[in-house]
Design a protein around this motif. Structure first.
Motif, PDB file in Angstrom:
ATOM      1  N   PHE A  68       5.236  -7.434   0.210  1.00  0.00           N
ATOM      2  CA  PHE A  68       6.372  -7.022   1.683  1.00  0.00           C
ATOM      3  C   PHE A  68       7.511  -6.628   1.593  1.00  0.00           C
ATOM      4  O   PHE A  68       8.494  -5.354   1.777  1.00  0.00           O
ATOM      5  N   THR A  69       8.025  -8.070   1.647  1.00  0.00           N
ATOM      6  CA  THR A  69       9.697  -8.862   1.416  1.00  0.00           C
ATOM      7  C   THR A  69       9.879  -7.782   0.064  1.00  0.00           C
ATOM      8  O   THR A  69      10.830  -6.845   0.965  1.00  0.00           O
ATOM      9  N   SER A  72       9.896  -3.740   1.026  1.00  0.00           N
ATOM     10  CA  SER A  72      10.345  -3.731   1.864  1.00  0.00           C
ATOM     11  C   SER A  72      12.016  -3.039   1.186  1.00  0.00           C
ATOM     12  O   SER A  72      12.720  -1.708   2.102  1.00  0.00           O
TER      13      SER A  72
END
Length: 100
Positions: A68-69, A72
């Motif tokens: 996700f990091t 994103s």
């Protein structure tokens, strides 16, 4: 500064473009910093959470949080490019037309 550049700088639409683009860029930058520092803080202080297996498999919560990091950053970049190619480019076109 030549006369054409001075007309552009004095154009109210140019001032609007600079203000909108700067505010939007800062907003996205802050969002990315929160995501990155949140991940680093989780690594530092939430090891038990990140090491918790998802279901009965060997994959832990650290994998989707890390993905996700990274993802994103691409998503926020895409959001900026989408707005830049729409609203910001249109303002830029209007500014150039008015400066002729």
């Amino acid at each position: 500064m030549n006369q054409s550049a001075q007309r552009i700088v004095n154009n109210p639409k140019f001032q609007e473009l600079v203000a909108k683009r700067s505010a939007f860029a800062w907003t996205l930058s802050i969002a990315m910093l929160v995501i990155y520092f949140g991940f680093i803080l989780l690594v530092a202080f939430g090891k038990s959470f990140l090491g918790t297996p998802i279901g009965s498999g060997v994959t832990t919560w650290g994998i989707p949080v890390g993905v996700f990091t990274i993802v994103s950053a691409f998503i926020l970049t895409g959001i900026y490019v989408h707005r830049a190619n729409g609203e910001f480019d249109e303002l830029n076109r209007q500014i150039l037309e008015e400066s002729k």
